[in-house]
Structure formats: structure tokens, C-alpha cells
Design an enzyme around this catalytic site. Structure first.
Site, PDB file in Angstrom:
ATOM      1  N   GLY A 151       0.642  -1.157   0.181  1.00 22.41           N
ATOM      2  CA  GLY A 151      -0.253  -0.058   0.263  1.00 22.41           C
ATOM      3  C   GLY A 151       1.051   1.590   0.303  1.00 22.41           C
ATOM      4  O   GLY A 151       1.745   0.626  -0.844  1.00 22.41           O
ATOM      5  N   GLY A 186      -4.024  -5.666   1.753  1.00 20.60           N
ATOM      6  CA  GLY A 186      -4.967  -5.972   2.674  1.00 20.60           C
ATOM      7  C   GLY A 186      -4.203  -7.159   3.301  1.00 20.60           C
ATOM      8  O   GLY A 186      -3.890  -7.616   4.662  1.00 20.60           O
TER       9      GLY A 186
END
Ligand code: AMP
Length: 396
Positions: free
Chosen positions: A353, A376
């Protein structure tokens, strides 16, 4: 959670058909569908080459985007097949369907050393619903399953976990790297173990903070989520991000750190702004932020405090930026943290991310031990949660 899983090195794949779950979820130009970064395809090459070199026939599969069970021409994997073929220097046979007649016939005819790619798994709604018939049909084409898409191991989908009910399941080289580096960091870290957490919301990282407080020697909190903790400590935070319903949780975490003897560091100064804008003029504030300002980045004393804390670390895990790094004027804290990690001499692990993007953009990527490929998935990993796509692999 057992991270010690059998890999492609633990099985003789010669003459076998291998169903290989890849992460070909590449970024695309929305208008033309053109692949804008082939990084994920490049990353898949070592496992593919190893399998082909060992005399396996590879049936590769992946999802792309979010077609949600609909056949969307813009999300076809055809451009991926083309790029993969260029990178491998050999033909990648592309199936027009997933488990249909075309795919089945091609899989049946596939010879050792050959590779084919199935169409986008998520064109069929049963992929995300982990439909048993869909998983079985995928499995029926192959002799063994290899999971090499770390970005989806936190999902119990047909191609990430379901197929393992019908085939012996192994990790590919990418997944193995993630498991061995991150698994070791959590189970048996070189100490001191420092966790650096940032990003916008406390609520996204509740379980991560909770779990890391049980494993780390120091927990550092920056970014927007730090202000809920500052509020819990009784500081004024002005217009900064606040999750009022998380204040009690923040207090609990501060108490937990104290009880466990974990050093818990929060910002002691902040670059603030009157509005959330790239053009806003940074105003340096101390512990308390005036009513008309919001905290946008950590200040210089905080940078010093945090950098000092990572200096003697044995292992550092970092997830989430220290400020609104998308705005140049408020990217300083995140940049400084990336630099501190790069120079620490510790085993450094950056979750996927935004923090991974920041480290890459700032040019520190080659000085970080491991940048996780799954946003995630790496967060759920840090939560200590059982990941369905890992749990289904054979134990060593
Ligand atoms: P996350 O996805 O939770 O890791 O959050 C990343 C986002 O947090 C980035 O888009 C940052 O701009 C944002 N962020 C970091 N610090 C702040 C802050 N002080 N105020 C508002 N947003 C922030």
C-alpha cells in the site's frame, strides 16, 4: 498460525500439470486497457521459470480488477498473456474461458515446459464465492496447486483456497518469501523489534496495534491515526483527524503498552494546516494543536524521536505513512522515516500500500529488506490472523 509451508522445492513437478495462482492484477490505463506497470508480471517469472525448467506444464490463473462475475472485455487477461510471453521468451497459450471447453481442452493438451493462462477468474462469480464446483473444475485440470499471489491469500476464494481441497498445495517463491520474512519477524524477531504504524484511520489497524503490542519492544504511531491517541492523552488536536468512538480503545492500547513494558511513541510536534490542501502553508505546532488547524505531518522533533527509536533496532515493520505524503509540503515525515529505516541496519519490512509506494517513490526500495506485495494481506498478517490462502498449504 503456522507459516512453515511446503514450497515448489519440496515436490517433484516433472511431468505434472501445475495450477499456478498468480497476481496479475496489474494497473491499466482506464481508456485503452494498456498495462501501465508490468511489475507484478515480472515478479511472477522466477516461479514460472522454475516450474517450466523442472519439466512441469503450467496452467497460470489470476484475477484482474473487479468484474464481479461479469464478462468485461476491458478486464481480459489477454494483454497479460502477451506481456508474459514477451518476458518469458516463449508462447503463453491463452484460454478464451476459465473452466470452459476451451480451457479444458488446452489444459489437457498442455505439454511439459509449456504454459497457458486462463481468462480472468473473477469473470465467474463463483471465484469470489469460493464455489466448490468452480474450485473442483479448476483443480481437475491439474495435478498440484501452487499459490504465488500473496496479495490475495487473505481471501478464501476458489483459486486461493478452495482448490486446495482437491489438490496438494504448495507455496510459490513469492509467497514463500513473504511467509519466511514476515513470519519470522512475528514469531522470532531479531530484537529490539520496532513497529511503525501510520495512515489515516485507527479503525483499520485496531487488530494490528493490538497484536504488535504483544510482540514488539517499541510501537511508534504517526499519521492521521496518531491524533485519536493524542486526544486520548488529553492533548488539543484542533481539526485533526479524530475517531471519537476509538478514544477508549486508544486509552486501552496506551495502558496495554505500559503494562507490557512496550515503548509507545506518539508525535510530539506536528506540521499543521488550516485546510486539507496541497497548497496549505505548513505551521509547526507542539503537542497541542490550535482549534483552526489540523495535523498533516510529524514535526522535526518527532522525526528525531522516531529515528532515534529505530536506530538500534533488530527488526522494523512499517505500515502506513507518517503524514499526508501525497502533498509535497507534508511528505517530509514519511520521507524521513523511509530514510531512517534504510539506514537502520535492521531487518526492515514495509507493508504494501501507501508506505510501500512511498519507499519506492523516494528511492529507498533497494535498501529495505522486504517490501510486501500485498496491502490487505500484509495487514492481516500483522494482525496475526489466519490467512485462508496460507492455512490451506501443506505444512513442512
Ligand atoms: P492508510 O491507507 O490507512 O495507510 O492511510 C493512508 C492515507 O493516510 C494517505 O492517503 C495519507 O494521506 C493519509 N494520512 C496520513 N497522515 C494523515 C493526516 N495527518 N491527516 C489526514 N490524512 C493523513
Amino acid at each position: 498460525m503456522n507459516y512453515n509451508k511446503k514450497t515448489v522445492y519440496d515436490v517433484d513437478v516433472k511431468g505434472k500439470k501445475v495450477l499456478l495462482r498468480c497476481d496479475f492484477n496489474v494497473p491499466q490505463n482506464k481508456e485503452t486497457g494498456e498495462i501501465t506497470s508490468d511489475k507484478r508480471i515480472v515478479a511472477a517469472i522466477p516461479t514460472i521459470k522454475y516450474l517450466l525448467g523442472q519439466g512441469a506444464a503450467v496452467i497460470a490463473c489470476s484475477h484482474l480488477g473487479k468484474p464481479k462475475g461479469e464478462w468485461k472485455e476491458k478486464l481480459t487477461l489477454a494483454p497479460v498473456a502477451k506481456r508474459l510471453s514477451e518476458l518469458l521468451g516463449q508462447e503463453v497459450i491463452f484460454a478464451k474461458d476459465i473452466i470452459g471447453e476451451d480451457a479444458q481442452a488446452m489444459a489437457a493438451a498442455l505439454k511439459p515446459g509449456q504454459i497457458m493462462l486462463l481468462e480472468n477468474l473473477r469473470f465467474d462469480i463463483r471465484e469470489e464465492k469460493n464455489g466448490a464446483d468452480f474450485a473442483k473444475a479448476l483443480a481437475d485440470m491439474a495435478d498440484i496447486f501452487v499459490s504465488d499471489a500473496f496479495g490475495t491469500v487473505h481471501r478464501a476464494h476458489a483459486s486461493t483456497a478452495g482448490v486446495a481441497a482437491y489438490l496438494p498445495a504448495y507455496s510459490g517463491l513469492l509467497v514463500d518469501k513473504e511467509l519466511s520474512i514476515m513470519g519470522k519477524a512475528l514469531d522470532d524477531p531479531r530484537r529490539p523489534f520496532v513497529a511503525v504504524l501510520g495512515g489515516a484511520k485507527v479503525s483499520d489497524k485496531i487488530n494490528v496495534i493490538n497484536n504488535l503490542l504483544e510482540k514488539a519492544d517499541t510501537v511508534i504511531i504517526g499519521g492521521g491515526m496518531a491524533y485519536t491517541f493524542k486526544k486520548a492523552q488529553g492533548c488539543e488536536i484542533g481539526k485533526s483527524l479524530l475517531e471519537a468512538e476509538r478514544i477508549d480503545y486508544a486509552k486501552e492500547m496506551i495502558a496495554k503498552a505500559e503494562a507490557r513494558g512496550v515503548k509507545f511513541l506518539l508525535p510530539v510536534d506536528n506540521y499543521c494546516a488550516a485546510e486539507f490542501s496541497a497548497d496549505a502553508e505548513p505551521v509547526l505546532c507542539g503537542n497541542d494543536i490550535p482549534d483552526d488547524l489540523m495535523g498533516m505531518d510529524i514535526g522535526p522533533r518527532t522525526v528525531e524521536l522516531f529515528s532515534e527509536a529505530v536506530k538500534g533496532a533488530g527488526t522494523i515493520v512499517w505500515n502506513g505513512p507518517m503524514g499526508v505524503f501525497e502533498f509535497d509540503k507534508f511528505a517530509g515525515g514519511t520521507k524521513a522515516m523511509a530514510k531512517a529505516l534504510a539506514e537502520s541496519g535492521a531487518i526492515t519490512i514495509v507493508g504494501g500500500g501507501d508506505s510501500a509506494a512511498a519507499v519506492e517513490k523516494l528511492g529507498f526500495a533497494d535498501r529495505i529488506t522486504h517490501i510486501s506485495t500485498g496491502g490487505g494481506a500484509s495487514l492481516e498478517f500483522l494482525e496475526g490472523r489466519e490467512l485462508p490462502g496460507v492455512a490451506c498449504l501443506l505444512d513442512k
